[in-house]
Design a protein around this motif. Structure first.
Motif, PDB file in Angstrom:
ATOM      1  N   LEU A  15       0.855  -1.323  -0.046  1.00 50.45           N
ATOM      2  CA  LEU A  15       0.046   0.045  -0.118  1.00 50.45           C
ATOM      3  C   LEU A  15       0.869   1.139   0.142  1.00 50.45           C
ATOM      4  O   LEU A  15       0.443   2.037  -0.767  1.00 50.45           O
ATOM      5  N   GLY A  16       1.971   1.168   0.788  1.00 49.06           N
ATOM      6  CA  GLY A  16       2.791   2.235   0.723  1.00 49.06           C
ATOM      7  C   GLY A  16       3.669   2.406  -0.371  1.00 49.06           C
ATOM      8  O   GLY A  16       4.032   3.620  -0.610  1.00 49.06           O
ATOM      9  N   SER A  17       3.559   1.566  -1.264  1.00 41.39           N
ATOM     10  CA  SER A  17       4.293   1.612  -2.492  1.00 41.39           C
ATOM     11  C   SER A  17       3.453   1.997  -3.547  1.00 41.39           C
ATOM     12  O   SER A  17       3.667   2.512  -4.878  1.00 41.39           O
ATOM     13  N   GLY A  18       2.100   2.543  -3.325  1.00 42.39           N
ATOM     14  CA  GLY A  18       1.065   3.042  -4.241  1.00 42.39           C
ATOM     15  C   GLY A  18       0.438   1.949  -5.053  1.00 42.39           C
ATOM     16  O   GLY A  18      -0.064   2.064  -6.120  1.00 42.39           O
ATOM     17  N   LEU A  19       0.409   0.711  -4.351  1.00 35.90           N
ATOM     18  CA  LEU A  19      -0.236  -0.438  -5.250  1.00 35.90           C
ATOM     19  C   LEU A  19      -1.558  -0.478  -5.052  1.00 35.90           C
ATOM     20  O   LEU A  19      -2.053  -0.328  -3.948  1.00 35.90           O
ATOM     21  N   ARG A  20      -2.654  -0.861  -6.011  1.00 33.17           N
ATOM     22  CA  ARG A  20      -3.948  -1.107  -5.920  1.00 33.17           C
ATOM     23  C   ARG A  20      -4.037  -2.489  -5.490  1.00 33.17           C
ATOM     24  O   ARG A  20      -3.236  -3.306  -5.461  1.00 33.17           O
ATOM     25  N   ASN A  21      -5.436  -2.587  -4.843  1.00 30.12           N
ATOM     26  CA  ASN A  21      -5.715  -3.975  -4.606  1.00 30.12           C
ATOM     27  C   ASN A  21      -5.318  -5.249  -5.638  1.00 30.12           C
ATOM     28  O   ASN A  21      -4.696  -6.225  -5.090  1.00 30.12           O
ATOM     29  N   ARG A  22      -5.460  -5.083  -6.718  1.00 32.56           N
ATOM     30  CA  ARG A  22      -5.242  -6.231  -7.686  1.00 32.56           C
ATOM     31  C   ARG A  22      -3.635  -6.481  -7.542  1.00 32.56           C
ATOM     32  O   ARG A  22      -3.251  -7.661  -7.642  1.00 32.56           O
ATOM     33  N   GLU A  23      -2.689  -5.511  -7.439  1.00 33.91           N
ATOM     34  CA  GLU A  23      -1.410  -5.761  -7.721  1.00 33.91           C
ATOM     35  C   GLU A  23      -0.760  -6.424  -6.447  1.00 33.91           C
ATOM     36  O   GLU A  23      -0.017  -7.406  -6.514  1.00 33.91           O
ATOM     37  N   PRO A  24      -1.243  -5.995  -5.089  1.00 39.79           N
ATOM     38  CA  PRO A  24      -0.679  -6.815  -4.100  1.00 39.79           C
ATOM     39  C   PRO A  24      -1.172  -8.231  -4.128  1.00 39.79           C
ATOM     40  O   PRO A  24      -0.382  -9.346  -3.719  1.00 39.79           O
ATOM     41  N   ALA A  25      -2.216  -8.519  -4.660  1.00 40.40           N
ATOM     42  CA  ALA A  25      -2.928 -10.061  -4.767  1.00 40.40           C
ATOM     43  C   ALA A  25      -1.867 -10.653  -5.470  1.00 40.40           C
ATOM     44  O   ALA A  25      -1.825 -11.929  -5.334  1.00 40.40           O
ATOM     45  N   ARG A  26      -1.473 -10.122  -6.515  1.00 39.12           N
ATOM     46  CA  ARG A  26      -0.368 -10.813  -7.489  1.00 39.12           C
ATOM     47  C   ARG A  26       0.664 -11.414  -6.874  1.00 39.12           C
ATOM     48  O   ARG A  26       1.102 -12.532  -6.969  1.00 39.12           O
ATOM     49  N   GLU A  27       1.488 -10.495  -6.370  1.00 42.59           N
ATOM     50  CA  GLU A  27       2.556 -10.867  -5.608  1.00 42.59           C
ATOM     51  C   GLU A  27       2.685 -11.954  -4.761  1.00 42.59           C
ATOM     52  O   GLU A  27       3.323 -12.971  -4.915  1.00 42.59           O
TER      53      GLU A  27
END
Length: 88
Positions: A15-27
């Protein structure tokens, strides 16, 4: 950043890196719906009102949250000459 699970810390870092919900889910390989649940828990546990405020808190706390010591973002928040932003 007390009482956050390891996964919640990961999501908060993202979140602190500015990612949206979909992006953290991928990693980490978790569902977007699970990321949303983690974010709701994080916002509540760190006493913020919104995910944006949680992300703002996360950025300077990166050094305290991130366990990857080779991470280049650690240097961004190190105090310069005894002054600067410190991790919470």
């Amino acid at each position: 950043m007390t009482r956050l699970t390891g996964r919640e810390r990961e999501v908060l870092l993202m979140l602190g890196s500015g990612l949206r919900n979909r992006e953290p889910a991928r990693e980490p390989g978790i569902a977007e719906r699970t990321v949303k649940a983690h974010i709701a828990n994080i916002v509540d546990r760190i006493g913020q009102r919104t995910r944006t405020r949680a992300a703002i808190v996360s950025a300077p706390a990166h050094g305290a949250l991130c366990v990857d010591r080779s991470c280049t973002r650690h240097r961004l928040w190190e105090p310069a000459r005894g002054r600067g932003v410190r991790a919470a």
